[in-house]
Design an enzyme around this catalytic site. Structure first.
Site, mmCIF file in Angstrom:
data_model
loop_
_atom_site.group_PDB
_atom_site.id
_atom_site.type_symbol
_atom_site.label_atom_id
_atom_site.label_comp_id
_atom_site.label_asym_id
_atom_site.label_seq_id
_atom_site.Cartn_x
_atom_site.Cartn_y
_atom_site.Cartn_z
ATOM 1 N N GLY A 1 0.759 -1.283 -0.063
ATOM 2 C CA GLY A 1 -0.078 0.052 -0.138
ATOM 3 C C GLY A 1 0.869 1.250 -0.123
ATOM 4 O O GLY A 1 1.830 1.459 0.835
ATOM 5 N N TYR B 1 -10.460 0.377 4.937
ATOM 6 C CA TYR B 1 -9.822 1.509 4.753
ATOM 7 C C TYR B 1 -10.852 2.449 4.122
ATOM 8 O O TYR B 1 -12.081 2.256 4.084
ATOM 9 C CB TYR B 1 -8.604 1.414 3.934
ATOM 10 C CG TYR B 1 -7.468 0.649 4.525
ATOM 11 C CD1 TYR B 1 -7.118 0.933 6.025
ATOM 12 C CD2 TYR B 1 -7.088 -0.649 4.255
ATOM 13 C CE1 TYR B 1 -6.041 0.253 6.811
ATOM 14 C CE2 TYR B 1 -6.123 -1.264 4.498
ATOM 15 C CZ TYR B 1 -5.706 -0.919 6.052
ATOM 16 O OH TYR B 1 -4.884 -1.559 6.574
ATOM 17 N N ARG C 1 -9.118 -3.038 -5.682
ATOM 18 C CA ARG C 1 -9.113 -4.034 -4.830
ATOM 19 C C ARG C 1 -10.409 -3.712 -3.851
ATOM 20 O O ARG C 1 -10.507 -2.814 -3.039
ATOM 21 C CB ARG C 1 -7.899 -4.161 -4.043
ATOM 22 C CG ARG C 1 -7.727 -5.622 -3.488
ATOM 23 C CD ARG C 1 -6.464 -5.842 -2.587
ATOM 24 N NE ARG C 1 -6.233 -7.179 -2.335
ATOM 25 C CZ ARG C 1 -5.402 -7.598 -1.528
ATOM 26 N NH1 ARG C 1 -5.042 -6.969 -0.671
ATOM 27 N NH2 ARG C 1 -5.053 -8.928 -1.510
ATOM 28 N N GLY D 1 0.144 -13.823 -1.495
ATOM 29 C CA GLY D 1 0.650 -12.895 -0.616
ATOM 30 C C GLY D 1 1.818 -13.420 0.152
ATOM 31 O O GLY D 1 2.912 -13.551 -0.216
#
Length: 372
Positions: free
Chosen positions: A55, A184, A231, A321
Site C-alpha cells: 500500500g 480503509y 481491490r 501474498g
C-alpha cells in the site's frame, strides 16, 4: 502447460504468467521513501506475472502505518522509479496500490497532529494503527477518533488519488490499483452500518458507492482505464466493519458498475487467511456474473487450487501474498514442484534490527544442493 504459467494480456500489458504478487505492507522504509532494500525486494520477485506493490499512501493524511513508502513528494517518486526500473529490467510488471487508510490512523501520524478523516466521526473499535507509542518508539496504537469529511472535502481526496496516480506513471509503474478493501477509507463509505451520512455520499447504495466510482472515473480520465485496477473485500470485517442490510446488493451493484468502466481488473480479497470471515459460499460466482472483466482473487491459494479455478474460468489471475515473502522465486518453485519455504512471522513487519533480515535475505531454491 499449466494455465497458471501461461502469458496473459492485461488490458494491453502482457504478463509472463498468471501469478500475481499480492500487495503486502512490510513497514521497511524508514523515511517513507523506497530505498535500496526496497529496490532489491521487488526485483527479487519480478518473475511474478504482475507485482502489486505494498500500500502506497497518497498523502500524509492517508498514512496509518509508519515506514510505508508513499507517492506524494518528488523524493518518493524518484525512489519508486528505481524500483520499477529494477522490476522491468528483469522482465516484470508492477502496479502501485494507492492507499488512504481513513480512520485507521493515529494523531501522531497526521499533519499537525490532527484527527484522521473518515465517512463519519466513529472510532474503529479494537483496531490498531502502527504509529508512535511515544516519541521515538513505534508500535501498535489504538486508532484515533476521526472526524467526518465534509461534502466538499471528498473531492479533495479524489484529487490526491489522481495526483498520486500521475506520480506513479512518472515513476514508471505499469498501472495503479485503488485500495478499496480491508476497512480503509473507501470501505468506510461503502459500509452501510458505519456510513450514516445524509449527503450525496451516504444513505442509498448508489450514494455510498459514489466516492469510489467518482475516484475511479477521475483516475481513468487521468491515466487511462486500462491502467486502473481496484481491490475490494466483499463482506470484509477487518477494523470494525460490521454487517448491514443490503450488503449483498451493495457488492453486486458495485460489480455491475465496475463492469461498465473498462478497468484493467478487479481484485477480490478473501479475508479468511488473515483471521476474518470468508466471502459467503456462492457469492464469488454471482460477482463473476455481474463483472465480466479481468478478475483477480487472493486468499489462501496454492498451485493446485489456483490451476483449478483458472481452468473453470472463475478467475483470470491468482494473487499470492505471504508465500512471496520467503520465496522470491515462488513462480519457479510452483512450476517445478520445489518446496515452498515458510516465512518468519516475527520479521513480517518492521526493521527488527536489520534492513535485510526477513526482507531481502530469503534465498532462491537451489535444486542441486537439495539433491545433494
Amino acid at each position: 502447460m499449466s494455465p497458471l504459467f501461461q502469458p496473459f494480456n492485461l488490458a494491453g500489458t502482457v504478463l509472463s504468467n498468471r501469478v500475481v504478487m499480492a500487495p503486502m505492507t512490510r513497514a521497511r522504509a524508514l523515511d517513507d521513501i523506497p530505498d535500496e532494500q526496497t529496490v532489491l525486494y521487488y526485483a527479487q520477485r519480478a518473475s511474478a506475472g504482475l507485482i502489486i506493490s505494498e500500500g502506497v499512501p497518497i498523502s500524509r493524511e492517508g498514512c496509518g502505518y509508519l515506514f510505508n513508502p508513499g507517492l506524494y513528494n518528488d523524493e518518493q517518486t524518484r525512489g519508486w522509479r528505481r524500483v520499477t526500473d529494477a522490476v522491468h529490467a528483469r522482465g516484470g510488471r508492477i502496479f502501485a496500490q494507492l492507499w488512504h487508510v481513513g480512520r485507521m490512523s493515529h494523531v501522531s501520524l497526521q499533519p499537525d497532529g490532527g484527527a484522521p478523516v473518515s465517512s463519519v466521526a466513529t472510532v474503529a473499535a479494537r483496531s490498531n494503527a502502527y504509529a508512535w507509542v511515544e516519541k521515538g518508539t513505534p508500535g501498535p496504537v489504538q486508532a484515533s477518533i476521526p472526524r467526518a469529511l465534509s461534502t466538499s472535502e471528498v473531492s479533495r481526496i479524489t484529487a490526491d488519488f489522481v495526483s498520486a496516480a500521475r506520480r506513479a506513471m512518472d515513476a514508471g509503474f505499469d498501472g495503479i490499483e485503488l485500495h478499496g478493501a480491508n476497512g480503509y477509507l473507501f470501505e468506510q463509505f461503502l459500509n452501510g452500518a458505519l456510513n450514516t451520512r445524509t449527503d450525496a455520499y451516504g444513505g442509498s447504495i448508489a450514494n455510498r458507492q459514489r466516492f469510489l466510482l467518482d475516484t475511479l472515473d477521475a483516475l481513468a480520465a487521468e491515466i487511462g482505464s486500462d491502467r486502473v485496477g481496484v481491490r475490494l473485500s466483499p463482506f470484509g470485517r477487518l477494523f470494525d466493519m460490521q454487517p448491514y442490510t443490503e450488503e449483498t446488493d451493495t457488492w453486486l451493484s458495485l460489480a455491475s458498475a465496475l463492469n461498465e468502466r473498462g478497468l484493467a481488473y478487479v481484485h477480490l480479497s478473501d479475508q479468511l487467511t488473515i483471521g476474518a470471515e470468508a466471502i459467503p459460499q456462492g457469492f464469488a460466482s454471482r460477482f463473476r456474473q455481474a463483472y465480466q472483466g479481468t478478475l483477480i482473487a487472493a486468499g489462501g491459494f496454492n498451485r493446485s487450487l489456483a490451476e483449478a479455478v483458472l481452468e473453470q474460468g472463475d478467475l483470470d489471475l491468482i494473487a499470492f501474498g505471504r508465500p512471496f515473502i520467503a520465496n522470491p522465486d515462488l513462480v519457479q518453485r510452483m512450476q517445478n514442484d520445489w518446496p515452498i519455504a515458510e516465512g518468519d512471522r516475527a520479521t513480517f513487519y518492521g526493521i527488527n534490527g536489520s534492513p535485510t533480515k526477513g526482507y531481502t535475505d530469503y534465498p532462491v531454491y537451489n535444486e542441486a544442493v537439495a539433491i545433494g
